[in-house]
Design an enzyme around this catalytic site. Structure first.
Site: not given
Ligand code: PEP
Length: 244
Positions: A8, A10, A89, A91, A159, A165, A205
Site C-alpha cells: 500500500n 498510500k 483503510h 487512514e 490492521e 506506521g 509495521s
Molecule cells: C498500511 O498502510 O496499511 C500499513 C500497514 O502501514 P505500515 O506497514 O506502514 O504500518
C-alpha cells in the site's frame, strides 16, 4: 497456497517517474510462493503494467456512474484492468471520516461489480476486552447484507490502528488469537463453508525482520505492507520470506 503480499503506497511517491521506478523494481522480484499486489494512488494506476503484479485501488466509490465529483467507480477500475480495491483503510476512516455505513456501501458495490475487495479492519486500542466487541461490530457492520455468493472475492486485512506506521507490530500470539476471532465472526455472518474461503491478511509495521512470524501464523494468508513497500529492497526482502 501462495501468500498474498499487498504493497500500500498510500499517497506516495511524489512523481510518476518515481512510481514507475518503484513498480519496475517490484516487478523484478522473483517469487514462487507469493502473489504481489500493489495499491498505488489512483493517478498512477494506468501507468503501471506488469504481467506478474496485480493492481489494487486504494479506495472505490459505491455508485457506478453519474454526478459524483472526484469519485472513481468500480466500473472505471475494471475497465482499466484493476481487479482489486482496498476499502476501509484506517487512514480514511480517521482522517476523512469514513464510517461503517459508507464502507459497507463500497464493499457491496465493489463486490457486485466483480471487484475483489480488501476490507481493512482493526481496533484503535488493544487494552481490556472491549476491543473484541469493537472489532466484531466493525466487521459485521462493514459486511452487512453482503451476498454469500460474493464472499469468495472478499479479503480481510486485519490492521490494528495502533500498529500502523508505529514500528510496534502485534505479537504473533495475539495475531493468532485475533485471526481465530475474525474467522468466528465471518462464520456468524456467512456460515462455515463460505467463512473458510475468506482470506485474512495482517498489516501494521511489517518489516523484513518480522514478516516471517506473521506469515507463519496459522490462519494468516498474507500481509498488507505500508511504509516498507516504498523501499524496494525492504519490500523484496519481505516477499522473499514467503519463499523460504
Ligand atoms: C498500511 O498502510 O496499511 C500499513 C500497514 O502501514 P505500515 O506497514 O506502514 O504500518
Amino acid at each position: 497456497m501462495r501468500k498474498i503480499i499487498i504493497g500500500n503506497w498510500k499517497m506516495n511517491p511524489k512523481t510518476t517517474e518515481e512510481a514507475k521506478k518503484l513498480f519496475r523494481k517490484a516487478s523484478e522480484i522473483k517469487t514462487k510462493k507469493s502473489e504481489i499486489i500493489i495499491a498505488p494512488p489512483f493517478i498512477y494506476l494506468p501507468l503501471l503494467k506488469s504481467r506478474k503484479i496485480k493492481l489494487a485501488a486504494q479506495d472505490v466509490f459505491y455508485k457506478q456512474e453519474d454526478a459524483y465529483t472526484g469519485e472513481i467507480s468500480p466500473a472505471m477500475l475494471k475497465s482499466l484492468g484493476v481487479n482489486y480495491a482496498l476499502v476501509g483503510h484506517s487512514e480514511r476512516r480517521m482522517e476523512i471520516g469514513e464510517d461503517d455505513e459508507l464502507i459497507n456501501k463500497k464493499v457491496k458495490a465493489g463486490l457486485k461489480a466483480g471487484l475483489k475487495i480488501i476490507l481493512a479492519v482493526g481496533e484503535k486500542q488493544r487494552d481490556g476486552e472491549e476491543f473484541w466487541k469493537f472489532l466484531k461490530n466493525q466487521i459485521k457492520s462493514d459486511l452487512r447484507g453482503v451476498q454469500k455468493k460474493l464472499a469468495k472475492n472478499l479479503i480481510i486485512a486485519y490492521e490494528p490502528v495502533w500498529a500502523i506506521g508505529t514500528k510496534k507490530p502485534i505479537y504473533p500470539g495475539d495475531l493468532l488469537e485475533t485471526a481465530i476471532f475474525i474467522r468466528r465472526t465471518l462464520l456468524d455472518i456467512f456460515g462455515r463453508k463460505i467463512a473458510l474461503t475468506v482470506k485474512i491478511l495482517y498489516g501494521g509495521s511489517v518489516e523484513p525482520e518480522n514478516a516471517r512470524e506473521f506469515l507463519e501464523t496459522e490462519g494468516i494468508s498474507g500481509l498488507l505492507v505500508g511504509n516498507a513497500s516504498l523501499d524496494a529492497e525492504k519490500f523484496k526482502k519481505i516477499i522473499k520470506e514467503t519463499d523460504k
